[in-house]
Design a protein around this motif. Structure first.
Motif, short mmCIF file in Angstrom:
data_model
loop_
_atom_site.label_atom_id
_atom_site.label_comp_id
_atom_site.label_asym_id
_atom_site.label_seq_id
_atom_site.Cartn_x
_atom_site.Cartn_y
_atom_site.Cartn_z
N GLU A 118 0.81 -1.22 0.00
CA GLU A 118 0.00 0.00 0.00
C GLU A 118 0.85 1.27 0.00
O GLU A 118 0.32 2.36 -0.15
CB GLU A 118 -0.93 0.00 1.22
N ASP A 137 5.19 -6.47 -0.75
CA ASP A 137 4.86 -7.62 0.11
C ASP A 137 5.10 -8.92 -0.64
O ASP A 137 4.19 -9.69 -0.91
CB ASP A 137 3.40 -7.52 0.57
N GLY A 153 5.16 -5.21 8.21
CA GLY A 153 5.40 -6.55 7.67
C GLY A 153 5.92 -7.55 8.68
O GLY A 153 6.42 -8.61 8.30
N ASP A 160 3.05 -10.86 5.33
CA ASP A 160 4.17 -10.38 6.14
C ASP A 160 5.35 -11.34 6.01
O ASP A 160 5.50 -12.28 6.77
CB ASP A 160 3.74 -10.22 7.61
MG MG Z 1 1.88 -4.48 5.72
#
Ligand code: MG
Ligand code: AMP
Length: 408
Positions: free
Chosen positions: A194, A234, A259, A266
């Motif tokens: 994001e 990610d 993360g 993660d």
């Molecule tokens: Mg994250």
């Protein structure tokens, strides 16, 4: 769950100071001294005058007391920067300037204001005679050799961060090159699909990577050189290649944010664990319960939470002390004080760090919480000047209770 102080101790045990280097004095401000410094000379190095005035012999000091004033021939003129060979005898005065060496035989300096010779215009020649109106005690206005420090005095200690006044002292002592620790290097990465860089246009679902800015500025405050790696997507490979860059950069420590929780994307924990070791701790604190610490290959690694306030507080509580130790600094106790709560406070029983404004009111410190305390809400941190710490095991504090505050 680990307590905050247990986690801090465990982390610190993995850090040793980086090596020392020698720097020119003018480049050493803010750097951490790697050795104790001892004075190689007395300071002041010679008895000198603290004022512009007239040097008098001991016997004449007594005569001013008994007679109320005395008039003496002026036998010498001693400007600052000169060296004088004369010996002042009873019944003689010498004009002397601030910082000039006091001649042999002189027992005190009377300032010009206490004589009939109050003309200090530049270039004024020395008078033939001077009348002294005011009695002076022995040693008045004489700065004694060694009164500031004697040869051999320890003046600065290893582990101290050099301040401007320290540089001035080193210059006085003739220390032109200074043994300091080199600046540790820290690789910083953010993680999350994001996150977009500051320059990019916001599109639905995206947020700007703010932690990079906050955390690098925090690191810089501890004198650390920051290598900004940017944002890792990610994905396992993205994370891994970024950590490899940190290795290639030869950094001393890696700090990532986000993360490291238990989200489906993660990956950081896995990647670090594959190439090193990772302890994933639940620390008994709020915000910032999940904290990862370990080693990527052999580089110490911190996985801070992603939420901007949690990342900031996690840095202050866990990363800063480690960076200080890494940089060779002797750990300083946190600047904590006690304040009275303006209103009641409730927590879930973990050691809680709340954002607050602390002001002084009628001689006591009063703490007021700022805005919404959600761990993603940065404005309430920006508006705070302190973190209010509610100890673990305490679930509520009434208005007017005392609590610890940590001034930011
Ligand atoms: Mg994250
Ligand atoms: P995560 O730890 O990945 O679950 O992230 C927790 C929250 O922190 C999410 O809302 C993220 O969008 C936010 N976050 C993570 N990294 C950053 C960052 N670098 N800057 C701003 N917000 C972040």
């Amino acid at each position: 769950m680990l307590s905050v102080s247990e986690a801090q101790q465990r982390i610190l045990s993995h850090f040793e100071p980086v090596e020392a280097q020698t720097l020119p004095l003018e480049q050493s401000a803010g750097r951490v001294l790697a050795q104790d410094i001892f004075a190689a000379i007395d300071l002041p190095l010679f008895d000198n005058s603290a004022v512009d005035g007239f040097a008098l012999h001991a016997s004449d000091l007594e005569r001013v007391v008994s007679a109320g004033s005395i008039t003496l021939p002026v036998i010498a003129d001693i400007p600052a920067g000169s060296s004088t060979e004369i010996t002042l005898q009873s019944g003689q005065a010498a004009r002397i300037m601030t910082g000039a060496p006091v001649p042999e035989g002189a027992e005190a300096v009377v300032m010009v204001e206490d004589t009939d010779f109050n003309d200090r215009a530049p270039g004024t020649p020395v008078p033939k005679n001077v009348t002294v109106y005011k009695p002076a005690k022995s040693n008045t206005n004489i700065r004694q050799r060694g009164e500031d420090m004697r040869t051999g005095t320890k003046v600065l200690s290893r582990g101290q961060r050099l301040r401007p006044q320290d540089l001035g002292l080193l210059a006085m002592l003739g220390v032109a090159t200074v043994p300091v620790h080199r600046r540790p290097r820290l690789a910083l990465l953010s993680s999350g699909d994001e996150l977009i860089p500051l320059e990019a246009t916001l599109t639905p679902g995206k947020v700007r990577d703010s932690n990079t800015y906050t955390l690098s500025a925090q690191a810089a405050q501890s004198g650390v050189e920051v290598v900004r790696l940017g944002v890792a997507a990610d994905e396992r490979l993205a994370v891994q290649s970024m950590l490899e860059r940190a290795v290639a950069e030869g950094v001393d420590v890696i700090v990532s944010s986000a993360g490291v929780s238990v989200g489906a994307f993660d990956f950081i924990k896995d990647v670090v664990e594959e190439q090193g070791s990772l302890d994933f701790w639940k620390v008994n604190m709020r915000p910032g319960k999940p904290l990862a610490f370990g080693h990527y290959q052999d580089i110490p690694f911190f996985g801070l939470p992603g939420n901007p306030v949690s990342a900031f507080i996690g840095f202050e509580v866990f990363v800063r002390p480690a960076l200080e130790k890494l940089g060779g600094a002797i750990p300083q106790p946190l600047p904590r004080q006690r304040a009275r709560l303006a209103g009641p406070v409730n927590t879930d029983g973990r050691e809680t760090y709340l954002r607050a404004v602390v002001t002084e009111e009628n001689g006591t410190l009063v703490a007021r919480l700022t805005g919404h305390q959600g761990s993603g809400n940065l404005l309430s941190l920006v508006q705070a000047n302190a973190l209010l710490i509610v100890p673990s095991g305490v679930k509520s504090l009434p208005a007017n209770a005392e609590a610890e505050v940590w001034m930011l």
